[in-house]
Design an enzyme around this catalytic site. Structure first.
Site, mmCIF file in Angstrom:
data_model
loop_
_atom_site.group_PDB
_atom_site.id
_atom_site.type_symbol
_atom_site.label_atom_id
_atom_site.label_comp_id
_atom_site.label_asym_id
_atom_site.label_seq_id
_atom_site.Cartn_x
_atom_site.Cartn_y
_atom_site.Cartn_z
ATOM 1 N N GLU A 52 5.122 -4.199 12.856
ATOM 2 C CA GLU A 52 4.771 -3.271 13.932
ATOM 3 C C GLU A 52 3.268 -2.975 13.944
ATOM 4 O OE1 GLU A 52 6.775 0.547 15.494
ATOM 5 O OE2 GLU A 52 5.728 1.158 13.682
ATOM 6 N N ASP A 53 2.614 -3.052 12.780
ATOM 7 C CA ASP A 53 1.226 -2.572 12.710
ATOM 8 C C ASP A 53 0.163 -3.519 13.267
ATOM 9 O OD1 ASP A 53 1.941 -0.077 11.652
ATOM 10 O OD2 ASP A 53 2.259 -1.011 9.698
ATOM 11 N N ILE A 84 6.771 2.584 -0.194
ATOM 12 C CA ILE A 84 5.460 2.123 0.293
ATOM 13 C C ILE A 84 5.219 2.658 1.711
ATOM 14 C CG2 ILE A 84 4.976 0.173 -1.220
ATOM 15 C CD1 ILE A 84 6.421 -1.662 0.725
ATOM 16 N N HIS A 135 0.937 7.248 9.589
ATOM 17 C CA HIS A 135 0.871 6.835 10.989
ATOM 18 C C HIS A 135 1.474 7.900 11.897
ATOM 19 C CE1 HIS A 135 0.863 2.383 9.617
ATOM 20 N NE2 HIS A 135 -0.293 2.602 10.204
ATOM 21 N N ASP A 180 1.977 -6.204 2.731
ATOM 22 C CA ASP A 180 2.544 -5.308 3.748
ATOM 23 C C ASP A 180 2.935 -6.030 5.040
ATOM 24 O OD1 ASP A 180 2.419 -2.527 2.609
ATOM 25 O OD2 ASP A 180 0.350 -3.154 2.282
ATOM 26 N N CYS A 182 8.697 0.423 11.535
ATOM 27 C CA CYS A 182 7.636 -0.474 11.032
ATOM 28 C C CYS A 182 8.043 -1.938 10.916
ATOM 29 C CB CYS A 182 7.189 -0.038 9.637
ATOM 30 S SG CYS A 182 7.038 1.715 9.416
ATOM 31 N N ARG A 209 -5.962 5.022 9.736
ATOM 32 C CA ARG A 209 -5.918 3.594 10.100
ATOM 33 C C ARG A 209 -6.423 3.324 11.513
ATOM 34 N NH1 ARG A 209 -2.035 1.032 6.766
ATOM 35 N NH2 ARG A 209 -2.244 2.018 4.717
ATOM 36 N N LEU A 235 0.836 -1.209 0.000
ATOM 37 C CA LEU A 235 0.000 0.000 0.000
ATOM 38 C C LEU A 235 0.865 1.252 0.000
ATOM 39 C CD1 LEU A 235 -2.530 -0.993 2.804
ATOM 40 C CD2 LEU A 235 -2.967 -0.963 0.323
HETATM 41 C C1 CIR Z 1 0.930 0.403 4.803
HETATM 42 O O1 CIR Z 1 0.449 1.335 4.159
HETATM 43 O O2 CIR Z 1 0.299 -0.179 5.676
HETATM 44 C C2 CIR Z 1 2.356 -0.010 4.504
HETATM 45 N N1 CIR Z 1 2.604 0.160 3.106
HETATM 46 C C3 CIR Z 1 3.333 0.795 5.306
HETATM 47 C C4 CIR Z 1 3.239 0.529 6.765
HETATM 48 C C5 CIR Z 1 4.210 1.337 7.546
HETATM 49 N N2 CIR Z 1 4.144 1.008 8.918
HETATM 50 C C6 CIR Z 1 4.349 1.889 9.919
HETATM 51 O O3 CIR Z 1 4.468 3.085 9.688
HETATM 52 N N3 CIR Z 1 4.305 1.415 11.157
#
Ligand code: CIR
Length: 258
Positions: free
Chosen positions: A67-68, A244, A163, A62, A250, A132, A20
């Site tokens: 981390e997400d 991305i 984020h 992704d 992350c 998000r 993404l």
């Molecule tokens: C996303 O849009 O979810 C991923 N392309 C990037 C996630 C980055 N994660 C973060 O900042 N903790």
């Protein structure tokens, strides 16, 4: 919050090139992402962490950004509810690895929240609302944390920023690296704040690990700023993951195993 001995990462899948992103920029190069990930794992190990490396998940472009889907503390982990539809099943994929490490793995039960929106500080946990992380997810997370005596506050992420932690990082107990657009909200009034130079906003997604600060090597002005403030900087390549919308926090979950 800056002292860690354990981490989980996940290798990039080939599908990472379809990760993404907010704009319609170029796909990252798969080999380039893999090289950046390898350098990151090496740096975590050099900083003294025991790193569990999970296998790639092709169905989740992704999923390298572990981390997400979760939030970890020394004594418990929380499976979150990612805000992006393509990432909704990532917590379930991460659960076995977390259960292997933690006696207590709690599931968030409402709304949406991404780990990238959550900053742990000595003053409590900041939960950034974003595209998000919604109010219901933030409130559900606050309850999970309060039940475990962890203080938290719900804050705002600047518009257009993926984020909360895209724009800030804790450098030590009293110092934060932040973009100007985030620091303008006065959220960090209790901290010393180092501001990323104009054009270096991407450098704010940095990571303090034990004695070192990981910073994107593409940001020499921020490296000079942080090193000049007395921190031991480890520059790492982030050019491909930046395509991305990702940075250095992350790619891992890290905590201090008692
Ligand atoms: C996303 O849009 O979810 C991923 N392309 C990037 C996630 C980055 N994660 C973060 O900042 N903790």
């Amino acid at each position: 919050m800056i002292n860690f001995n354990t981490a989980i990462v996940r290798r990039p899948a080939k599908s990472v090139c379809k990760g993404l992103r907010a704009g319609d920029g170029d796909d990252p190069d798969i080999n380039g992402v893999a090289a950046e990930h390898d350098a990151y794992v090496d740096a975590l190990q050099a900083a003294g962490l025991a790193v569990t490396v999970l296998e790639p998940l092709e169905a989740f472009p992704d999923s390298i950004f572990v981390e997400d889907p979760a939030l970890v503390f020394s004594n418990f982990a929380v499976l979150l509810r990612p805000g992006a539809p393509s990432r909704r099943d990532e917590p379930a994929k991460l659960a076995p690895a977390l259960r292997a490490h933690f006696d207590q793995v709690v599931e968030l039960d409402a709304g949406h929240a991404d780990g990238g929106d959550i900053l742990q500080t000595p003053q409590g946990v900041m939960i950034g609302l974003s595209a998000r992380t919604d109010k219901a997810g933030a409130a559900a997370l606050q309850k999970v944390l309060a039940d475990r005596d962890v203080e938290s506050a719900i804050v705002e992420t600047p518009a257009g920023v993926l984020h909360f932690k895209s724009d800030c990082a804790l450098l030590d107990e009293e110092t934060v690296l932040s973009t100007l657009r985030l620091a303008a909200s006065n959220l960090f009034s209790k901290f010393q704040t180092l501001l990323t130079p104009d054009g270096d906003e991407g450098a704010a997604n940095a990571l303090r690990i034990n004695d070192v600060v990981f910073l994107g090597e593409e940001f020499p002005r921020t490296i000079d700023l942080v090193a000049g403030a007395g921190f031991n900087v480890v520059p790492l390549p982030t050019k491909e993951i930046a395509k991305i919308d990702a940075g250095l926090s992350c790619m891992s979950l890290r905590w201090l195993t008692p």
